[in-house]
Design a protein around this motif. Structure first.
Motif, PDB file in Angstrom:
ATOM      1  N   HIS A 118       0.841  -1.197   0.000  1.00 16.61           N
ATOM      2  CA  HIS A 118       0.000   0.000   0.000  1.00 16.61           C
ATOM      3  C   HIS A 118       0.878   1.250   0.000  1.00 16.61           C
ATOM      4  CE1 HIS A 118      -3.449   2.400   0.453  1.00 16.61           C
ATOM      5  NE2 HIS A 118      -4.166   1.619   1.230  1.00 16.61           N
ATOM      6  N   LEU A 121      -0.122   4.890   1.521  1.00 16.20           N
ATOM      7  CA  LEU A 121      -0.194   5.051   2.976  1.00 16.20           C
ATOM      8  C   LEU A 121       1.182   5.288   3.593  1.00 16.20           C
ATOM      9  CD1 LEU A 121      -2.756   4.856   4.827  1.00 16.20           C
ATOM     10  CD2 LEU A 121      -1.887   2.641   5.568  1.00 16.20           C
ATOM     11  N   ALA A 284      -6.763   3.251   5.263  1.00 19.63           N
ATOM     12  CA  ALA A 284      -6.040   2.338   4.374  1.00 19.63           C
ATOM     13  C   ALA A 284      -7.006   1.521   3.529  1.00 19.63           C
ATOM     14  CB  ALA A 284      -5.145   1.414   5.197  1.00 19.63           C
TER      15      ALA A 284
END
Length: 488
Positions: A118, A121, A284
């Motif tokens: 991710h 993030l 997230a």
């Protein structure tokens, strides 16, 4: 017998029976029929072709880089050494490759894209640690929230409510920001040893190479050719490079990673850690929908007609990413999971379905983790920056431009870009989706067809929840974090 009821084996034809390789690859995409959450076998349900090594190489390079960035962002404020980061990255490569890339995307559900990292993030990781966050607590909550969103089909619902204008603007923004970021990193690297002109030479060579590949319709070669070209140019100019990561196996014991004096040196999380990371976990998972949608749209733009069964399933990908996140965190990994962009975008360009490249990616990740030396080359700035630019960010910009060519999509696209610049892509996506769906911008006829839930209820609730979370953790420019204000 119809194509839908025929097996892949019966419909498959050797490449020699087609006029061109492109025709063969298109046919493979049109006949594949992956079974969801049942056993799929190479040779029976799909094939591994040499083109699968293109996304496999790109995914491995991207994985090493992104996991190192996330683990390093956790490790720095905790005072952990660079050696710890390398060890945890090698552990994460094995977790991803053996347990999830090969098992889920290769065998159990080729409709689920590989579970990657991710990246968006990443800037929030130091803030999580400063707020009293714990990597395991964050991972378990992301896994829980993502699994709930996946099984309720919330991800696909949000994807359907996102118009071409909103999605195209998001892709344009992410592509442009990604390119500028990599160019800055490349110049910073070259300036560190007083050879800033080297970065300029590499960038110009990359542009010419990409234009030539586009001209001969071999753009899928951009990542391996670009990486090799950048490495050769940098070495020819005398840029510093050395192999430092030796072969070996990382520690596979979860008790070591979550010990009081070993690994992360944090012990197991308590309830306070879960409370501290909850806003970050919500954000997230909320960021998954636009990310996953962009990946699926890129497949739709790159694959031929009648290849819908080869497209990634957003909800299945969420379930796979959630499972990978929870298991990886329990075992001791520091990765934050998402859809694997450095895999699916090159795979789309190479016109390959998910499962074949998944097996190649798993193999390359295991080799890199155990051998060690490829990790040094993958994170070398000229190789890394060029691979990400030509393999991910340029294609994202191209896809965004394609999606905003018709109708009133440019209005929504422009609003996504400017609101993303002001706050972040999550804010830009959720705000513009709301404005677009209620008919203030974009196509008015589309807004009428959505119904009350699609027009304002779901987009409105999504926008309010995300704004609340972002306000809590201080993501609005100039506005102090509510968590600190009220000492939550």
């Amino acid at each position: 017998m119809s194509q839908e009821s025929s097996s892949y084996q019966k419909l498959h034809k050797p490449s020699s029976s087609f006029e061109s390789r492109d025709d063969y690859l298109n046919h493979e995409l049109q006949i594949i029929s992956p079974k969801r959450w049942r056993l799929n076998l190479p040779g029976k349900d799909y094939r591994v072709e040499w083109e699968d090594f293109i996304p496999g190489m790109a995914a491995t390079i991207g994985k090493i880089v992104m996991v190192a960035a996330v683990v390093g962002a956790f490790a720095a404020p905790l005072g952990l050494s660079p050696e710890f980061v390398i060890e945890n990255v090698r552990f994460e490569l094995l977790i991803a490759a053996v347990l999830f890339v090969v098992l889920i995307s290769g065998f159990l559900n080729p409709s689920a894209n590989l579970a990657g990292t991710h990246g968006p993030l990443l800037p929030l990781v130091p803030l999580m640690v400063a707020s009293g966050g714990h990597p395991m607590a964050l991972g378990l909550l992301i896994g829980l929230f993502g699994f709930i969103l996946g099984i309720t089909k919330g991800g696909s619902i949000l994807a359907k409510l996102t118009s071409n204008g909103v999605c195209g603007g998001l892709l344009l923004y992410l592509g442009f920001i990604g390119i500028t970021g990599q160019v800055k990193k490349l110049f910073a690297w070259a300036e560190s040893f007083d050879m800033a002109y080297l970065a300029f030479v590499v960038i110009i060579a990359t542009i010419l190479m990409y234009a030539w590949l586009e001209h001969i319709q071999k753009r899928w070669l951009a990542i391996p050719l670009g990486a090799v070209m950048a490495a050769v140019i940098a070495l020819a100019f005398g840029a510093p490079f050395e192999f430092t990561t030796s072969p070996g196996m990382p520690n596979l014991n979860p008790a070591y990673w979550w010990g009081e004096d070993t690994g992360w040196q944090l012990g197991l999380p308590d309830w306070s850690h879960f409370i501290a990371v909850m806003p970050f976990a919500v954000l997230a998972v909320a960021m998954w929908s636009p990310d996953f949608l962009g990946h699926q749209v890129f497949q739709k733009l790159s694959y031929p007609k009648k290849s819908e069964r080869a497209h990634m399933n957003i909800d299945d990908t969420m379930i796979a990413a959630s499972s990978r996140q929870a298991v990886g965190s329990l075992l001791g990994g520091g990765n934050i999971s998402s859809s694997w962009g450095t895999y699916i975008i090159p795979a789309s360009i190479a016109r390959r379905p998910i499962p074949g490249g998944a097996l190649v990616t798993g193999l390359l990740c295991v080799i890199a983790a155990i051998w060690g030396y490829p990790m040094d080359l993958a994170i070398w700035p000229p190789v890394l920056c060029v691979a990400l630019v030509v393999g991910v960010f340029l294609p994202l910009m191209e896809a965004g431009m394609q999606m905003t060519r018709e109708g009133k999509t440019t209005q929504s696209a422009a609003l996504v870009v400017i609101s993303s610049v002001v706050v972040n892509p999550v804010f830009g996506w959720s705000l513009t989706m709301l404005l677009d769906n209620i008919g203030l911008v974009g196509c008015k006829d589309r807004a009428i067809e959505l119904g009350k839930a699609g027009r304002w209820l779901i987009p409105g609730v999504t926008f309010i929840v995300l704004c609340t979370v972002m306000a809590l953790i201080g993501m609005f420019p100039g506005v102090p974090a509510l968590m600190e204000t009220f000492r939550l």
